[in-house]
Scaffold this motif. Structure first.
Motif, short mmCIF file in Angstrom:
data_model
loop_
_atom_site.label_atom_id
_atom_site.label_comp_id
_atom_site.label_asym_id
_atom_site.label_seq_id
_atom_site.Cartn_x
_atom_site.Cartn_y
_atom_site.Cartn_z
N ASN A 121 -5.21 48.55 -32.48
CA ASN A 121 -6.06 49.64 -31.99
C ASN A 121 -5.81 49.79 -30.50
OD1 ASN A 121 -8.17 51.24 -30.99
ND2 ASN A 121 -9.66 50.41 -32.44
N ASN A 122 -5.44 50.97 -30.08
CA ASN A 122 -5.30 51.27 -28.67
C ASN A 122 -5.59 52.77 -28.53
OD1 ASN A 122 -4.67 50.97 -25.90
ND2 ASN A 122 -3.12 49.45 -26.39
N GLY A 123 -5.28 53.34 -27.39
CA GLY A 123 -5.54 54.76 -27.25
C GLY A 123 -5.06 55.29 -25.93
N GLU A 145 -10.91 60.37 -25.97
CA GLU A 145 -9.95 59.33 -26.34
C GLU A 145 -9.19 59.74 -27.60
OE1 GLU A 145 -9.66 54.87 -28.28
OE2 GLU A 145 -11.51 55.42 -27.25
N GLN A 147 -7.41 58.11 -30.22
CA GLN A 147 -7.32 56.74 -30.73
C GLN A 147 -6.02 56.54 -31.51
OE1 GLN A 147 -9.81 55.62 -34.10
NE2 GLN A 147 -10.54 53.83 -32.96
N LEU A 149 -3.96 54.00 -33.93
CA LEU A 149 -4.19 52.87 -34.84
C LEU A 149 -2.93 52.58 -35.64
CD1 LEU A 149 -7.70 53.80 -36.33
CD2 LEU A 149 -7.22 52.27 -34.42
N THR A 159 -4.17 57.66 -37.61
CA THR A 159 -3.99 57.53 -36.17
C THR A 159 -4.12 58.92 -35.54
OG1 THR A 159 -2.55 56.63 -34.42
CG2 THR A 159 -1.47 57.79 -36.25
N ASN A 161 -6.79 59.78 -34.01
CA ASN A 161 -8.20 60.10 -34.19
C ASN A 161 -8.84 60.50 -32.87
OD1 ASN A 161 -7.90 59.14 -36.91
ND2 ASN A 161 -8.20 57.06 -36.16
N CYS A 163 -12.15 59.68 -30.34
CA CYS A 163 -13.32 58.88 -29.99
C CYS A 163 -13.91 59.44 -28.69
CB CYS A 163 -12.99 57.41 -29.84
SG CYS A 163 -12.55 56.62 -31.41
N CYS A 180 -16.58 58.27 -33.24
CA CYS A 180 -15.18 58.41 -33.65
C CYS A 180 -15.09 59.29 -34.90
CB CYS A 180 -14.54 57.06 -33.92
SG CYS A 180 -14.21 56.07 -32.44
N GLN A 250 -4.93 52.72 -22.67
CA GLN A 250 -5.86 51.63 -22.88
C GLN A 250 -5.16 50.28 -23.01
OE1 GLN A 250 -8.23 52.56 -26.38
NE2 GLN A 250 -9.96 53.09 -25.07
N GLU A 252 -6.72 47.33 -25.28
CA GLU A 252 -7.90 47.11 -26.11
C GLU A 252 -7.66 45.98 -27.11
OE1 GLU A 252 -11.17 50.34 -27.37
OE2 GLU A 252 -9.31 50.50 -28.48
#
Length: 267
Positions: A121-123, A145, A147, A149, A159, A161, A163, A180, A250, A252
């Motif tokens: 998970n990052n973004g 954000e 997101q 994934l 992915t 997505n 947030c 999200c 990010q 994360e």
């Protein structure tokens, strides 16, 4: 300091990539893209981790390795105090397209079950205030954000997505206050490279693309007045609607690499 991105564009700029690595072929127009990452160092970027002062690259998390902008946790002994990080561009933008080519690799830095959601998970953060505006213990900047994934090898996991750190959006005329919201993208398992692209407009319209496919869109990006940092933003006399901002990556908890980070003006 806000600058019109069009002043940064050369009359004819071929897509700048990290030559040492090569990239997946893109079918979209390659002209007028400008690289935000020089493949050598973090010039033009500023890190901010919650609990740390602006500019401190905690545990050397953001670094350049083999021409790749890398989010690495190999110098962390443990993950504690919700130590999330972001790497901000020093410039601010308004009407633009931005794209990154990313992949997840390795293991998450923590096995804390409360952070299982952060596996692969990052973004990337769109329309953020500058790093200097974040409070010392603020975990996430006000932003939209996107997101990113990665799959676990079995389950479906979209992915690209959306947030909402301190923000709300409008979809189909309806105010959305969920934190999200999933896109309609495919799932990408393993360590494969994936393209994410966002089309970002000053009026708050934003589209997310994965490998050139539109997977999510929304409008009227705005401050959430019920959020702690959103309420402070509005109390300071800043506008409800977000029309410009910086771009951030990010950190994360899961190692991530970026080999292309590019922007193109829509002005």
């Amino acid at each position: 300091m806000n600058k019109n991105i069009s002043k940064l564009l050369l009359p004819s700029v071929v897509m700048l990539t990290l030559a040492a690595c090569g990239t997946t072929e893109k079918t979209s127009d390659q002209s007028d893209w400008v690289s935000l990452f020089n493949g050598k160092n973090l010039d033009g970027w500023t890190p901010k981790f919650n609990g740390s002062v602006v500019g401190e690259n905690y545990n050397n998390t953001f670094r350049v390795e083999d021409g790749l902008l890398t989010v690495s946790y190999d110098q962390w002994d443990e993950f504690k105090d919700y130590k999330m990080g972001h790497l901000f561009t020093n410039e601010s933008y308004s009407n633009y397209r931005v794209r990154v080519e990313y992949r997840f690799l390795g293991e998450q830095v923590t096995d804390d079950p409360k952070l299982a959601w952060a596996y692969r998970n990052n973004g990337v953060m769109l329309h953020t205030p500058p790093a200097q505006d974040m409070e010392l213990d603020q975990a996430f900047p006000i932003s939209a954000e996107a997101q990113l994934l990665g799959g676990n090898g079995t389950d479906l996991r979209t992915t690209g997505n959306f947030c909402s750190p301190s923000t709300n959006i409008v979809q189909n005329g309806e105010l959305k206050t969920e934190h999200c919201i999933k896109s309609n993208s495919k799932t990408f398992h393993g360590d494969q490279w994936v393209w994410f692209e966002a089309e970002v407009h000053a009026d708050g319209r934003i589209k997310h693309f994965i490998n050139d496919e539109l997977v999510f869109e929304y409008s009227e990006l705005q401050i959430d007045p019920q959020d702690e940092y959103g309420a402070k933003w509005l109390a300071a006399g800043k506008p409800l609607k977000i029309t410009q901002g910086h771009f951030a990556i990010q950190a994360e908890t899961h190692p991530t690499q970026f080999r292309v980070i590019e922007i193109k003006s829509l002005d």
